[in-house]
Design a protein around this motif. Sequence first.
Motif, PDB file in Angstrom:
ATOM      1  N   GLN A 165      12.289   2.752  69.621  1.00  0.00           N
ATOM      2  CA  GLN A 165      11.564   3.922  69.100  1.00  0.00           C
ATOM      3  C   GLN A 165      12.497   4.222  67.678  1.00  0.00           C
ATOM      4  OE1 GLN A 165       8.197   5.098  69.578  1.00  0.00           O
ATOM      5  NE2 GLN A 165       8.586   5.671  67.257  1.00  0.00           N
ATOM      6  N   ALA A 166      13.680   4.329  68.093  1.00  0.00           N
ATOM      7  CA  ALA A 166      14.689   4.987  66.867  1.00  0.00           C
ATOM      8  C   ALA A 166      14.586   3.927  65.615  1.00  0.00           C
ATOM      9  CB  ALA A 166      15.817   4.793  67.229  1.00  0.00           C
ATOM     10  N   TRP A 167      14.645   2.737  66.248  1.00  0.00           N
ATOM     11  CA  TRP A 167      14.554   1.386  65.035  1.00  0.00           C
ATOM     12  C   TRP A 167      13.041   1.517  64.267  1.00  0.00           C
ATOM     13  CZ3 TRP A 167      11.474  -3.290  66.139  1.00  0.00           C
ATOM     14  CH2 TRP A 167      11.369  -3.913  64.830  1.00  0.00           C
ATOM     15  N   LEU A 168      12.181   1.824  65.124  1.00  0.00           N
ATOM     16  CA  LEU A 168      10.625   1.914  64.198  1.00  0.00           C
ATOM     17  C   LEU A 168      10.732   3.163  63.408  1.00  0.00           C
ATOM     18  CD1 LEU A 168       8.224   0.995  67.251  1.00  0.00           C
ATOM     19  CD2 LEU A 168       8.912  -0.361  65.376  1.00  0.00           C
ATOM     20  N   ASP A 169      11.226   4.056  63.593  1.00  0.00           N
ATOM     21  CA  ASP A 169      11.246   5.231  63.063  1.00  0.00           C
ATOM     22  C   ASP A 169      12.357   5.270  61.723  1.00  0.00           C
ATOM     23  OD1 ASP A 169       9.596   6.838  64.837  1.00  0.00           O
ATOM     24  OD2 ASP A 169      11.624   7.717  65.566  1.00  0.00           O
ATOM     25  N   CYS A 170      13.331   4.279  61.817  1.00  0.00           N
ATOM     26  CA  CYS A 170      14.149   4.011  60.574  1.00  0.00           C
ATOM     27  C   CYS A 170      13.408   3.131  59.569  1.00  0.00           C
ATOM     28  CB  CYS A 170      15.386   3.349  61.307  1.00  0.00           C
ATOM     29  SG  CYS A 170      16.662   3.325  59.954  1.00  0.00           S
ATOM     30  N   ARG A 171      12.800   2.289  60.126  1.00  0.00           N
ATOM     31  CA  ARG A 171      12.254   1.169  59.241  1.00  0.00           C
ATOM     32  C   ARG A 171      11.088   1.648  58.430  1.00  0.00           C
ATOM     33  NH1 ARG A 171       8.919  -3.755  62.100  1.00  0.00           N
ATOM     34  NH2 ARG A 171       7.178  -2.583  62.821  1.00  0.00           N
ATOM     35  N   ARG A 172      10.548   2.817  58.877  1.00  0.00           N
ATOM     36  CA  ARG A 172       9.189   3.292  58.462  1.00  0.00           C
ATOM     37  C   ARG A 172       9.400   3.508  56.828  1.00  0.00           C
ATOM     38  NH1 ARG A 172       6.235   9.111  59.778  1.00  0.00           N
ATOM     39  NH2 ARG A 172       4.304   8.785  59.071  1.00  0.00           N
ATOM     40  N   ALA A 199      24.486   6.140  51.396  1.00  0.00           N
ATOM     41  CA  ALA A 199      23.420   5.622  52.274  1.00  0.00           C
ATOM     42  C   ALA A 199      24.287   4.876  53.208  1.00  0.00           C
ATOM     43  CB  ALA A 199      22.698   4.840  51.630  1.00  0.00           C
ATOM     44  N   ALA A 200      23.903   5.125  54.466  1.00  0.00           N
ATOM     45  CA  ALA A 200      24.692   4.503  55.658  1.00  0.00           C
ATOM     46  C   ALA A 200      23.896   3.117  56.085  1.00  0.00           C
ATOM     47  CB  ALA A 200      24.676   5.380  57.005  1.00  0.00           C
ATOM     48  N   ALA A 201      24.762   2.313  56.557  1.00  0.00           N
ATOM     49  CA  ALA A 201      24.084   0.976  57.135  1.00  0.00           C
ATOM     50  C   ALA A 201      23.279   1.114  57.898  1.00  0.00           C
ATOM     51  CB  ALA A 201      25.427   0.026  57.568  1.00  0.00           C
ATOM     52  N   PHE A 202      22.086  -0.138  57.915  1.00  0.00           N
ATOM     53  CA  PHE A 202      20.710   0.258  58.460  1.00  0.00           C
ATOM     54  C   PHE A 202      21.003   0.488  59.865  1.00  0.00           C
ATOM     55  CE2 PHE A 202      16.971  -1.129  60.418  1.00  0.00           C
ATOM     56  CZ  PHE A 202      15.995  -0.636  59.680  1.00  0.00           C
ATOM     57  N   ARG A 203      22.109  -0.068  60.608  1.00  0.00           N
ATOM     58  CA  ARG A 203      22.047   0.042  62.053  1.00  0.00           C
ATOM     59  C   ARG A 203      22.702   1.188  62.261  1.00  0.00           C
ATOM     60  NH1 ARG A 203      27.225  -1.316  64.380  1.00  0.00           N
ATOM     61  NH2 ARG A 203      26.114  -2.595  66.048  1.00  0.00           N
ATOM     62  N   ASP A 204      23.389   1.968  61.366  1.00  0.00           N
ATOM     63  CA  ASP A 204      24.041   3.194  61.678  1.00  0.00           C
ATOM     64  C   ASP A 204      22.861   4.294  61.378  1.00  0.00           C
ATOM     65  OD1 ASP A 204      26.591   2.233  61.808  1.00  0.00           O
ATOM     66  OD2 ASP A 204      26.943   2.477  59.776  1.00  0.00           O
ATOM     67  N   ARG A 205      21.911   3.951  60.476  1.00  0.00           N
ATOM     68  CA  ARG A 205      20.549   4.927  60.411  1.00  0.00           C
ATOM     69  C   ARG A 205      19.930   4.604  61.806  1.00  0.00           C
ATOM     70  NH1 ARG A 205      18.092   2.665  55.162  1.00  0.00           N
ATOM     71  NH2 ARG A 205      19.856   1.213  55.086  1.00  0.00           N
ATOM     72  N   VAL A 206      19.669   3.677  62.364  1.00  0.00           N
ATOM     73  CA  VAL A 206      19.139   3.698  63.755  1.00  0.00           C
ATOM     74  C   VAL A 206      19.705   4.410  64.815  1.00  0.00           C
ATOM     75  CG1 VAL A 206      18.542   1.968  65.548  1.00  0.00           C
ATOM     76  CG2 VAL A 206      18.208   1.038  63.352  1.00  0.00           C
ATOM     77  N   VAL A 207      21.092   4.581  64.798  1.00  0.00           N
ATOM     78  CA  VAL A 207      21.719   5.570  65.483  1.00  0.00           C
ATOM     79  C   VAL A 207      21.428   6.916  65.252  1.00  0.00           C
ATOM     80  CG1 VAL A 207      23.981   6.198  66.200  1.00  0.00           C
ATOM     81  CG2 VAL A 207      23.397   3.550  65.909  1.00  0.00           C
ATOM     82  N   HIS A 208      21.446   7.150  63.995  1.00  0.00           N
ATOM     83  CA  HIS A 208      21.041   8.322  63.523  1.00  0.00           C
ATOM     84  C   HIS A 208      19.811   9.166  64.082  1.00  0.00           C
ATOM     85  CE1 HIS A 208      23.959   8.148  59.865  1.00  0.00           C
ATOM     86  NE2 HIS A 208      24.435   8.078  61.005  1.00  0.00           N
ATOM     87  N   HIS A 209      18.749   8.279  63.770  1.00  0.00           N
ATOM     88  CA  HIS A 209      17.436   8.422  64.538  1.00  0.00           C
ATOM     89  C   HIS A 209      17.703   8.435  66.094  1.00  0.00           C
ATOM     90  CE1 HIS A 209      14.779   8.149  60.910  1.00  0.00           C
ATOM     91  NE2 HIS A 209      15.434   7.368  60.626  1.00  0.00           N
ATOM     92  N   LEU A 210      18.364   7.622  66.947  1.00  0.00           N
ATOM     93  CA  LEU A 210      18.223   7.937  68.266  1.00  0.00           C
ATOM     94  C   LEU A 210      19.022   9.149  68.610  1.00  0.00           C
ATOM     95  CD1 LEU A 210      18.254   6.374  71.000  1.00  0.00           C
ATOM     96  CD2 LEU A 210      20.550   5.777  70.504  1.00  0.00           C
ATOM     97  N   LEU A 211      19.848   9.585  68.122  1.00  0.00           N
ATOM     98  CA  LEU A 211      20.447  10.873  68.016  1.00  0.00           C
ATOM     99  C   LEU A 211      19.593  12.097  67.789  1.00  0.00           C
ATOM    100  CD1 LEU A 211      23.070  12.485  68.825  1.00  0.00           C
ATOM    101  CD2 LEU A 211      23.757  12.308  66.474  1.00  0.00           C
ATOM    102  N   TYR A 212      18.943  12.001  66.719  1.00  0.00           N
ATOM    103  CA  TYR A 212      17.942  12.930  66.184  1.00  0.00           C
ATOM    104  C   TYR A 212      16.746  13.211  67.132  1.00  0.00           C
ATOM    105  CZ  TYR A 212      14.427  15.440  63.507  1.00  0.00           C
ATOM    106  OH  TYR A 212      13.490  16.254  63.154  1.00  0.00           O
TER     107      TYR A 212
END
Length: 469
Positions: free
Chosen positions: A115-122, A173-186
Amino acid sequence: MTGKPIMPVRFMNPVEPLGQHPTAMRITDTGGHDQLALWSGAVSGPIGNQGNLDLWSGDVDSLATRRTPATTPLPRTSRTATATGTTRTTSFGFVLSADSSAPSGAPFSMADLVQAWLDCRRHKRHTESAQAFEANVERNLCALREELLSQSYQPGRSICFVVTHPRPREVWAAAFRDRVVHHLLYNAIAPRFLASFDAGSAACIPGRGTLYAAQRLEASVRSITQNWAVDACYLKLDLSNFFVAIDKHVLQAQLHCKVKEPFWRWLTDTVLMHDPRTDYEFRGDIKLMQRVPPHKQLANAPAATGLPIGNLSSQFFANVHLNGLDQFCKHRVKARHYVRYVDDMVLLHHSADWLHQALQQITAWLPAHLGVQINPRKTIEQPIARGIDFVGHVIKPWQRTTRHRTVATAIKRLQTMPASRVFAAGNSYLGLLRQATHSHTDRARLANVLRGRGYTVNAELTKIYRRAT
């Protein structure tokens, strides 16, 4: 007559290629296995069909507030086929696959990471980093999950560039995998903070963008002026170099007040304390960095100070950091009408003297508790009837319009930009202008420019169309 034995029929869930729906099979076990709640060894569909969520759907438009509930998988077994005088049983082995739910005691499940990945790639599916990650998405997500669960995860290289509109500033801008982690944490810790945020605060809060802030301030203005029947004043404040001046240790203590779990506290500290200046790549013209004032550059900030502009985590952390200011203004200063968007805030009151005293209280409180200061050059105190310029809107008696500078910039850009970009930019600007209650004149000016570029405008002046050839 001799009967021919019937061979047992095996029902399996084959490995499917990406882009197909996973097969759902429920099979009855007769081999004496315990009811093990495990998935099969198939790797298709890390989270399967859970509600309306399909991992391999091509056009997923996930909301930040939507969460995928974790479900208990069904046991994977076999069927029994019988013939005359013969019973044969075939059993399958149980192997954990990528679609398994979280182990017992795990802080998050695979569904949460997906779900964090889906939010990140939106809205970012066509970017190079998103496509590179999605090319081997299951492998990348599994590897990221292992790093997080073992607490060996470390943020990667960031990308730094400079934007010049509306004013020069650097973006990280953080790397894409790091942005997935940001969404997971959020997704994990944000709800416990959002519940305590003041209703007058906006930015990086679901349903509270610039339009919410403008409408909230307009409603407050109508309330304090009794629908423009009496006079009132406003005080507009701005924090000086806010993101660069944030003290991470103060922010860390604020986050620890509500993040008690060891894993989420570790991940919060990892994201917060990461310094992108140690490993980054600059893209664009390096000469543009000279246009950014030195005091606004993260590279010139002291150690353990400053958040990178451009990450979801930075925006959320900024709201947590300024929540103390919101509570101080509401409960100590007793500001009944108060609206804040990031580091811009507006206070309303009938008395100009009261607003002046409030300014003194806030100016003294901020350095002592948050380590930031008011920008005196952007402090405005005047009657409301003159108009309040806030989040791109100008609130005046009986109307709310778009800032004149924004309209002028839109017209200038649409007149000079390449023809291939006019259609998307034109609809975007018309959508921005229609948010104001009195924007017909501005939209008409914009429509005339778009008609001159070869497009057709609808009667409401809210959308353009390509002309048929």
